[in-house]
Design a protein around this motif. Structure first.
Motif, mmCIF file in Angstrom:
data_model
loop_
_atom_site.group_PDB
_atom_site.id
_atom_site.type_symbol
_atom_site.label_atom_id
_atom_site.label_comp_id
_atom_site.label_asym_id
_atom_site.label_seq_id
_atom_site.Cartn_x
_atom_site.Cartn_y
_atom_site.Cartn_z
ATOM 1 N N ILE A 134 5.856 5.497 -4.794
ATOM 2 C CA ILE A 134 6.553 5.317 -5.957
ATOM 3 C C ILE A 134 6.237 6.872 -6.758
ATOM 4 O O ILE A 134 6.969 7.295 -7.548
ATOM 5 C CB ILE A 134 6.339 4.215 -6.775
ATOM 6 N N ARG A 135 4.809 7.208 -6.454
ATOM 7 C CA ARG A 135 4.470 8.464 -7.191
ATOM 8 C C ARG A 135 5.026 9.760 -6.648
ATOM 9 O O ARG A 135 5.269 11.079 -7.387
ATOM 10 C CB ARG A 135 2.996 8.736 -6.958
ATOM 11 N N ALA A 170 0.922 -1.274 -0.061
ATOM 12 C CA ALA A 170 0.046 0.015 0.073
ATOM 13 C C ALA A 170 0.851 1.342 0.043
ATOM 14 O O ALA A 170 0.744 1.937 -0.782
ATOM 15 C CB ALA A 170 -0.924 0.019 1.296
ATOM 16 N N ASP A 171 1.824 1.284 0.850
ATOM 17 C CA ASP A 171 2.922 2.418 0.906
ATOM 18 C C ASP A 171 3.730 2.585 -0.492
ATOM 19 O O ASP A 171 3.724 3.661 -1.033
ATOM 20 C CB ASP A 171 3.764 2.230 2.056
ATOM 21 N N ALA A 172 3.991 1.548 -0.890
ATOM 22 C CA ALA A 172 4.907 1.470 -2.332
ATOM 23 C C ALA A 172 4.072 2.238 -3.430
ATOM 24 O O ALA A 172 4.423 3.029 -4.134
ATOM 25 C CB ALA A 172 5.311 0.173 -2.499
ATOM 26 N N ILE A 224 8.282 -5.626 -6.883
ATOM 27 C CA ILE A 224 8.534 -5.186 -7.953
ATOM 28 C C ILE A 224 8.542 -3.660 -7.952
ATOM 29 O O ILE A 224 9.286 -2.698 -8.091
ATOM 30 C CB ILE A 224 7.979 -5.438 -9.504
ATOM 31 N N LEU A 225 7.343 -3.060 -7.239
ATOM 32 C CA LEU A 225 7.102 -1.668 -6.804
ATOM 33 C C LEU A 225 8.185 -1.220 -5.890
ATOM 34 O O LEU A 225 8.852 -0.044 -6.092
ATOM 35 C CB LEU A 225 5.873 -1.587 -6.231
ATOM 36 N N GLN A 226 8.370 -1.974 -4.808
ATOM 37 C CA GLN A 226 9.324 -1.845 -3.651
ATOM 38 C C GLN A 226 10.930 -1.433 -4.378
ATOM 39 O O GLN A 226 11.607 -0.547 -4.043
ATOM 40 C CB GLN A 226 9.290 -2.608 -2.670
ATOM 41 N N LYS A 227 11.015 -2.521 -5.291
ATOM 42 C CA LYS A 227 12.652 -2.548 -5.692
ATOM 43 C C LYS A 227 12.611 -1.212 -6.749
ATOM 44 O O LYS A 227 13.696 -0.619 -6.706
ATOM 45 C CB LYS A 227 12.605 -3.517 -6.630
ATOM 46 N N LEU A 285 4.406 -0.733 -14.044
ATOM 47 C CA LEU A 285 4.838 -1.264 -12.828
ATOM 48 C C LEU A 285 3.767 -1.860 -11.699
ATOM 49 O O LEU A 285 4.100 -3.274 -11.226
ATOM 50 C CB LEU A 285 5.798 -0.377 -12.192
ATOM 51 N N GLU A 286 2.639 -1.092 -11.343
ATOM 52 C CA GLU A 286 1.774 -1.787 -10.496
ATOM 53 C C GLU A 286 0.940 -2.898 -11.129
ATOM 54 O O GLU A 286 0.696 -3.777 -10.543
ATOM 55 C CB GLU A 286 0.747 -0.671 -10.549
ATOM 56 N N ALA A 287 0.764 -3.035 -12.388
ATOM 57 C CA ALA A 287 0.253 -4.299 -12.970
ATOM 58 C C ALA A 287 1.015 -5.386 -12.788
ATOM 59 O O ALA A 287 0.665 -6.552 -12.549
ATOM 60 C CB ALA A 287 -0.080 -3.923 -14.483
#
Length: 445
Positions: free
Chosen positions: A284-285, A278-280, A310-313, A298-300
């Protein structure tokens, strides 16, 4: 469609259209409040604006990154950013969001902090891109010769006490148990004059800041109106919190600093990597410059395989490079691979003592005599007698024989194996491993 930044050769060369600054903040979820007329003023063309950073410490921390990113977006939109480091306001202390008055810092400490913050801010903004080049200013420069009598005559008379007491930051403190000193009460006048000075001397039409700064910022616009019949504008951004409501930027060991001596690039990287899904998706925005389409892609991908993080990285990699360097990111990645995967120890050879100790912070550490090691130490004696990796020699021998012990990532299966100074990493360290994930640092001294 926004036009090209008429001043920026790089934008023209690469066919990059100037973005709408306010819309950029909106879709990224950063915008909190905006004074009427601000967006229209910004859309007329290049505008100058600023954000202030008080030097309460000798490093910025991740809590400052929202404002840093705001200045980056402001400059990328074709506007001219000013980063104000508050050598003067730091002497007063901002009461906004505080339940008690800060301890006042000495002038020497403040000056040191100012220099450190200026150095950090220069890493994020472009100070050499023509008319929209960023500028660094210090409000001590225009306050150092300002006498108290001049201040209350030329500044204080334009803002009423009623107006100042109506601010939430003031009301909360006055209603609390600790009250508020005159020093802190005067803070909004000092910050208000900053805006007036930069409006008059640098044509700064916009002040930006966190949502807790709204009262201080509009005091500046009001001072400009009353003192000079001028017009200025205000924008505030969201205060970042974790999805669970806890404070952003805090860990069990304290704040996450931008100074690598306070928070290593490895720990900095891990802070972002360990964010929740949720935070990522929110961060990321806010903390990257990726486009809306890139983020949605990336979200998909992330939703298809959440375990890959993937988002966190993507978040951790970009913000680590921006705050530190590509080299620092690679060290962080290699450290993570070593501690949590099958990575080698070779990267440690390029680190100094402090960096190696930081990699192993929180893990058990032991010291041994360099003279003893030079003569050769039996690995069983080393792990069960010279250190307490094992509680007994018998247990050490059993696990060594069973293939459960490594030294410097090399399996040791002979309990009589001898280690010498030639085995040291960086001529100083041995890394013992018991099982898959139990690491121990042995320091030769």
């Amino acid at each position: 469609m926004p036009g090209f930044c008429q001043f920026c050769y790089i934008c023209r060369k690469n066919n990059i259209a100037r973005m709408n600054f306010v819309e950029e903040l909106r879709w990224r979820g950063m915008l909190h409040d905006i004074m009427p007329g601000t967006e229209e003023e910004l859309n007329k063309g290049q505008t100058s604006g600023y954000i202030g950073f008080d030097p309460t410490a000798d490093s910025l921390h991740v809590g400052h990154l929202t404002q840093i990113m705001t200045l980056i977006h402001f400059q990328r939109a074709g506007h001219k950013p000013f980063a104000l480091v508050g050598g003067a306001t730091g002497m007063v202390g901002d009461p906004s969001g505080k339940s008690a008055e800060r301890n006042l810092l000495s002038e020497d400490v403040l000056n040191h902090n100012v220099r450190c913050l200026e150095g950090q801010l220069k890493k994020f903004l472009d100070f050499d891109c023509g008319a929209k080049s960023a500028e660094m200013v210090n409000n001590y420069d225009w306050f150092k010769n300002f006498t108290f009598l001049d201040f209350i005559r030329d500044v204080g008379k334009h803002i009423t006490v009623n107006y100042m007491m109506a601010k939430d930051s003031v009301k909360k403190r006055l209603e609390g148990e600790t009250g508020m000193s005159f020093t802190e009460f005067s803070y909004q006048l000092v910050q208000g004059y900053d805006f007036y000075y930069l409006w008059k001397e640098k044509n700064c039409l916009v002040q930006m800041g966190g949502s807790d700064q709204w009262g201080n910022i509009v005091t500046g616009t009001e001072m400009i109106r009353r003192k000079a019949s001028g017009t200025a504008y205000a924008i505030t951004t969201q205060l970042i919190k974790k999805a669970d409501g806890t404070k952003f930027g805090k860990t069990e060991s304290g704040a996450v600093w931008l100074d690598p001596a306070k928070t290593s690039p490895y720990k900095f990287y891990q802070f972002w990597l360990n964010t929740t899904d949720a935070d990522a998706k929110s961060w990321i925005r806010i903390f990257t410059l990726k486009s809306q389409q890139e983020i949605e892609n990336l979200e998909a991908d992330h939703d298809q395989a959440p375990h890959l993080r993937i988002l966190q990285k993507a978040l951790a990699e970009e913000i680590t490079v921006r705050s530190h360097s590509e080299e620092a990111l690679q060290t962080a990645l290699k450290t993570s691979e070593f501690l949590f995967g099958g990575g080698s120890l070779e990267f440690l050879n390029g680190l100094n003592k402090e960096q190696v100790l930081d990699v192993f912070e929180g893990l058990p550490q032991f010291t041994i005599s360099t003279a003893e090691l030079a003569a050769g130490i039996n690995v069983t004696d080393l792990l069960a007698e010279k250190t307490t990796v094992f509680p007994s020699k018998g247990e050490a021998r059993k696990m060594i024989t069973g293939g459960g012990v490594s030294v410097n990532k090399q399996k040791v299966d002979d309990p009589a194996h001898s280690l010498t100074t030639s085995d040291l990493i960086n001529n100083r360290f041995l890394v013992a491993q018991k099982g898959k994930k139990n690491y121990f640092l042995i320091i030769s001294e």
